[in-house]
Design an enzyme around this catalytic site. Structure first.
Site, PDB file in Angstrom:
ATOM      1  CG  ASP A   1      -1.654  -1.281   1.429  1.00 19.47           C
ATOM      2  OD1 ASP A   1      -2.265  -1.765   0.463  1.00 19.47           O
ATOM      3  OD2 ASP A   1      -1.605  -1.827   2.544  1.00 19.47           O
TER       4      ASP A   1
ATOM      5  CD  GLU B   1      -8.928  -3.178  -0.991  1.00 15.40           C
ATOM      6  OE1 GLU B   1      -9.340  -3.403   0.156  1.00 15.40           O
ATOM      7  OE2 GLU B   1      -8.227  -3.994  -1.624  1.00 15.40           O
TER       8      GLU B   1
END
Length: 546
Positions: free
Chosen positions: A48, A212
């Site tokens: 991420d 997301e």
């Protein structure tokens, strides 16, 4: 002069002339030296990733979950060559007695506003946290709980032109029972508290399930959200835009795997450089090695929509590139995240993390060029429960790591060595039994489910030396341990002289941890819960090509 002493002198000279030590990896370097790079630009588990540009400097942070110190900070001058300069978080579970695997820091967002660097992240069990600093390589302030709640993840702030602050986020079905939606709320101007309730700005539904990881930006009057959908291993990248931060947003698919081998490609960051170029960094999930960082070119179509990667068929949806020209920059420096460690500095190297919040009883750097790791009283549990494992990310998929250590045992069943850690793990350790050391291979399957490891004794060694004291005399063993990693497997080896190595017979299939890749490092444990602890003095660890 020994090699270790030569390296120490060189390190001291370099540290005197540069702010951050410049390290060139022996096992992975994306810069090809001819103006091009190859992906991944970081072939290690930086899940991420988020990146910002401040002046002509780039800064990156990534998910750290339960590992401490957390929130790694990396620096680059060209988006290709990266080095670790610090961490923004030193504690998150101070009351925990065992590692909180997979919890903690999920998908942080790094931003720069009004002279301050900010990092926001969602802890899926507690809410939205923020830390800030004016020096990203220095000390960060204590975390602030911005929004309390369960299931809020993947947070990203935006300070608008009028000073108002907004926060977008995703949701974790494992905590709240739903996902695939993005919400946005307003924060106070200083970004420390919510001043409105959330508004759903996007529902991925069936077409973009598992939406997301939003990243919120503003460009030419448009509010932009870049986010992945479709799942970590099989998804794609979306771009969406609106004239209002609260929507409604129109969306397009702007990158997918296509005909490439780069699966995902999952969430990341858009960067606009001082040279007017646009780039996008994202991760690829490789399984056991973790989630590695790729760099993609990004362009804007005449209709005002971006394309990430290479759009060979002109349909507006790009595919990831494996090799490309480097971003324009004024830097010619080739540098990589540090892997080797001579343990000659009085501070722990920035590549190392513990499995849980650090306790001083785990061990510490010493004045005589070793890192001391005291035995942790683990009892009968397996290493999944050990908070004191000192680990680093795998630097690439093919490498050899060799370490020299001095193991001290004051009682039976005290042991230390090297470990390849994940949901399955294997460790090569020397364990005291009576007046000898047993060389043992510890192998665990489904360690996260509490299953004990199997113990295989490979050899018996006489101590290298013995204490001459009356009270709990220690036995010592100087030993070299090596692990070779290739094609998803590893094999350990050992030596008493550092020259002739003996391989173990069993190859081990490496397996990832909880939301993180497998990690390699030192183990120092005991099942004997009486008397004084033993320890491991790690002298050095060095990485080389397989």
């Amino acid at each position: 002069m020994t090699r270790k002493r030569i390296i120490t002198v060189i390190a001291l000279i370099l540290s005197a002339v540069t702010t951050w030590a410049q390290y060139r990896s022996n096992v992975w370097c994306p810069d090809q030296g001819d103006g091009t790079y190859v992906n991944p630009v970081i072939d290690a588990d930086y899940s991420d990733p988020d990146v910002i540009c401040v002046g002509d400097d780039y800064y990156l942070t990534a998910s750290s979950f339960n590992c401490m110190p957390g929130l790694p900070i990396l620096h680059s001058k060209d988006l290709v060559n990266w080095q670790i300069i610090g961490h923004a978080l030193n504690s998150q579970f101070p009351e925990a007695t065992r590692p909180e695997h997979g919890n903690g820091v999920w998908a942080p967002c790094l931003r720069y506003h009004d002279g301050w660097f900010y990092i926001y992240w969602g802890d899926p069990d507690r809410g939205v946290f923020m830390v800030k600093t004016q020096d990203p390589a220095g000390r960060w302030e204590a975390p602030v709980l911005v929004v309390e709640g369960k299931g809020i993840i993947d947070t990203t702030p935006l300070w608008d032109d009028d000073g108002r602050c907004y926060l977008a986020n995703g949701w974790a079905a494992s905590r709240c029972g739903f996902n695939s939606v993005l919400t946005l709320r307003e924060l106070s101007a200083d970004g420390t508290r919510a001043i409105s309730l959330p508004v759903m700005v996007f529902d991925g539904g069936n077409e973009n399930h598992t939406t997301e990881g939003p990243k919120l930006y503003k460009r030419d009057g448009w509010y932009w959200i870049f986010c992945p959908a479709g799942g970590v291993a099989t998804g794609w990248q979306l771009a969406m835009r609106s004239r209002s931060p609260f929507g409604p947003y129109e969306w397009r698919k702007v990158m997918h795997q296509g005909a490439t081998t780069i699966n995902g490609p999952h969430q990341g960051a858009w960067v606009h450089t001082p040279f007017g170029e646009d780039w996008f960094l994202h991760f690829q999930d490789k399984g056991a090695p973790g989630r590695v960082v790729h760099l993609q070119p990004m362009t804007w179509r005449p209709d005002g929509w971006p394309v990430i990667g290479q759009d060979t068929d002109g349909d507006g949806c790009g595919e990831p590139v494996m090799r490309h020209r480097k971003p324009q920059s004024n830097s010619r420096l080739i540098v990589n995240p540090v892997e080797d460690d001579e343990f000659d500095n009085p501070v722990l190297g920035k590549q190392w993390q513990w499995q849980a919040d650090y306790q001083e009883s785990f061990g510490m750097p010493t004045a005589n060029g070793v890192m001391r790791l005291y035995n942790y009283r683990l009892g009968a549990e397996n290493l999944w429960a050990a908070p004191n494992l000192l680990l680093q990310k795998l630097p690439t998929e093919h490498f050899t790591a060799t370490a020299r250590m001095r193991i001290a045992a004051k009682a039976d069943h005290q042991y230390g060595g090297l470990v390849m850690m994940g949901r399955d793990y294997q460790a090569l350790v020397a364990c005291r039994e009576g007046d000898h050391f047993l060389l043992q291979l510890l192998t665990a399957k489904d360690a996260d489910k509490g299953k004990p490891h199997d113990v295989q004794t490979l050899a018996t060694f006489e101590p290298s030396e013995r204490d001459r004291i009356d009270y709990q005399p220690a036995l010592y063993l100087i030993i070299y341990m090596r692990v070779e990693v290739a094609d998803g497997q590893c094999r350990f080896a050992y030596s008493l002289d550092g020259k002739r190595f003996h391989e173990t017979q069993q190859a081990f299939a490496i397996r990832e941890g909880k939301w993180i890749g497998a990690k390699l490092g030192f183990v120092s444990e005991e099942t004997n819960l009486k008397g004084n602890r033993g320890w491991v003095d790690a002298d050095w660890i060095r990485f080389s090509k397989q």
